[in-house]
Structures are given as C-alpha cells and as structure tokens.
Design an enzyme around this catalytic site. Sequence first.
Site, PDB file in Angstrom:
ATOM      1  CD  GLU A  97      -1.233  12.912   6.734  1.00 24.04           C
ATOM      2  OE1 GLU A  97      -2.453  12.768   6.939  1.00 24.04           O
ATOM      3  OE2 GLU A  97      -0.418  11.976   6.845  1.00 24.04           O
ATOM      4  CG  ASP A 123      -2.370  17.207   8.507  1.00 23.37           C
ATOM      5  OD1 ASP A 123      -1.708  16.353   9.119  1.00 23.37           O
ATOM      6  OD2 ASP A 123      -3.273  16.927   7.696  1.00 23.37           O
ATOM      7  CG  ASN A 145      -0.614   8.215   0.194  1.00 23.50           C
ATOM      8  OD1 ASN A 145       0.273   8.573  -0.582  1.00 23.50           O
ATOM      9  ND2 ASN A 145      -0.490   8.314   1.508  1.00 23.50           N
TER      10      ASN A 145
END
Length: 301
Positions: A221, A178, A186
């Site tokens: 992700e 991850d 973001n």
Amino acid sequence: MNQISERLAELQEDSAVLIALYDQEDRLRYANAAFRSTFVIEPDEAPLWSELMRRNTQASRGTIIRTADFEVWLVSAQSRRGKLPFRAFETDVVDGRWFWMTETVQKDGWMLCIASDITHFKQSGRDVRQDRDFALRASQTDELTSISNRRFMMAALESLIAGQDSAYGGAGCICIIDLDFFKRINDVYGHQFGDDVLIDFSRRVQPVIRRRDSFGRIGGEEFMLILPDTTLAQAELIAERIIAMVRGARPVPSVPSFSYTCSAGLAELRPGETAREVYARADEALYTAKQSGRDRLKIVA
C-alpha cells in the site's frame, strides 16, 4: 531574424512531418496541418492530450490503442508520458500509417512531439519491435493499478539524482505515501476490496500531479511521488492536496460509509545525496507521520 522565424513557421506548417507542442499541463498549444489532419483537430482547438486520446478512441480515429479498457490504458500511458528528457517509439494510426514519434521535454515541462511517416520501411522486424516495446512497458508497470512500478520509480529517482549536474535539472523532492490501516481494510472487507482501494487511490492521484512528475506503487500500500524542479513549499502543497482529496473520497458505491486516509513523508533532494539517502529521509518522515496519528504529512529537515 524575423524573416528566418517566419520562414521556419511556414515550413513547419507545410511539412508532411507531424509537429505538435504541449504545455506543462499536457494541453496542445501548437500543431501543424499534418498533425491536425491525422488527429482530427480544428485550428482553434487546444485540447488536453488525454481529451484528444479519449475522443479519438471513441470515434475510432487517430492512434490505434489496443486495450479492452481505455481508462486503464490512459492511466498507464500518463504514468510514463513526459517523464524523460527524450523518448522515441513507434505508433500506428487508424488510416493505416505507421509513425516514428519522438518526445522532447524541456525542464519546465513543455513537450515537442515530432512524428515521421515510416510506413514504407521494411516491416519484417516490426512485430519483434512492438513485442519488445510491450515487454518494456509491462516491466515498468504495476499489474494491479496500471501506474508505474517500483522498478520505474527507482530508475526515475536515480535519473533525478544523476541530473543534478546537468542542464535538465536535478533539484526536486520525493514524497512517500502510505494508505492508513490498510491491513484492517483487508481484514474487514476482504482483499478484493483492498485491491479496489489501491486502484481508487491511483486513479485519484494521477490527475492531480503534473505531467513531469512521476507517480508509482513501490510495494503493498506504499506509493512514491517524484517532483522534479520543485521547491519544498511547492511539494508540500501538492502532497497536502492529495491527502485532503483522499480524506474526502467515498470510493465504493456499495459501501457509501467507507472512507480511507493516507499519510505522507516528504524530503527535498540535497546536493550530492544518493537515491538511497533521500529515500531514507522521506521514509523517516512517513514513519513520523504514522506515529503522529496518520492522515497527515511530515517533512524531514
């Protein structure tokens, strides 16, 4: 026995059928005359499959690759290549011939490729078959990164589980990876920037893993790496290499100060264990890695 081996070697070399053998690293170790002629390979050459595809595409020879971006195609192709004990498909070459190609993969990763010329066969259903193959590839590929998607990865995990009692194998490990603080990436840089980071991660991992390993994006992700016929100690080395490689990456030239990290959870397959159970244990290890400070690997007992 020696006489039979010698005769077999002569027949392979003289055959019109294309024959090639690749090792675990996907390097060509043997190709008969028909294969070398079709793909323009000198007798003393031993290129990697990726090198062969790249140079032939640049020279407009060998396999016809229908793509606007060769590197994206290569990542997608490598995410599926050599992952099954046997695979068959159709392919075209620049000189106009049409081949039926099979790939047979041994447990240790060596691959035998055999291609037969089927240009003379009736072609009325060819477009339908090619459309079917394209649809199948699309259903197994992550649209953003071009690597395998969750559907393909979960099928690969089920295949590994099912192979526990077969000659092909079944032992191995899975690693769930991850990207750390991805929401923050973001929020600070924007979603397009975040997409670029996901693509960068995919591109960095694919060359590090072995051909027999499966690597894909399973959501957001989060990524999964399946390592067949691999001990926990071997899998740990591979996962640690990925984490260190990502830690040192500077993936965005326009923002040279930007870097990112990843965390990983690793679990070894247990006899009789289901896909859901081994996935849950790897996910538990990933959670521990996150809770322990991120940018690290944790292994579940």
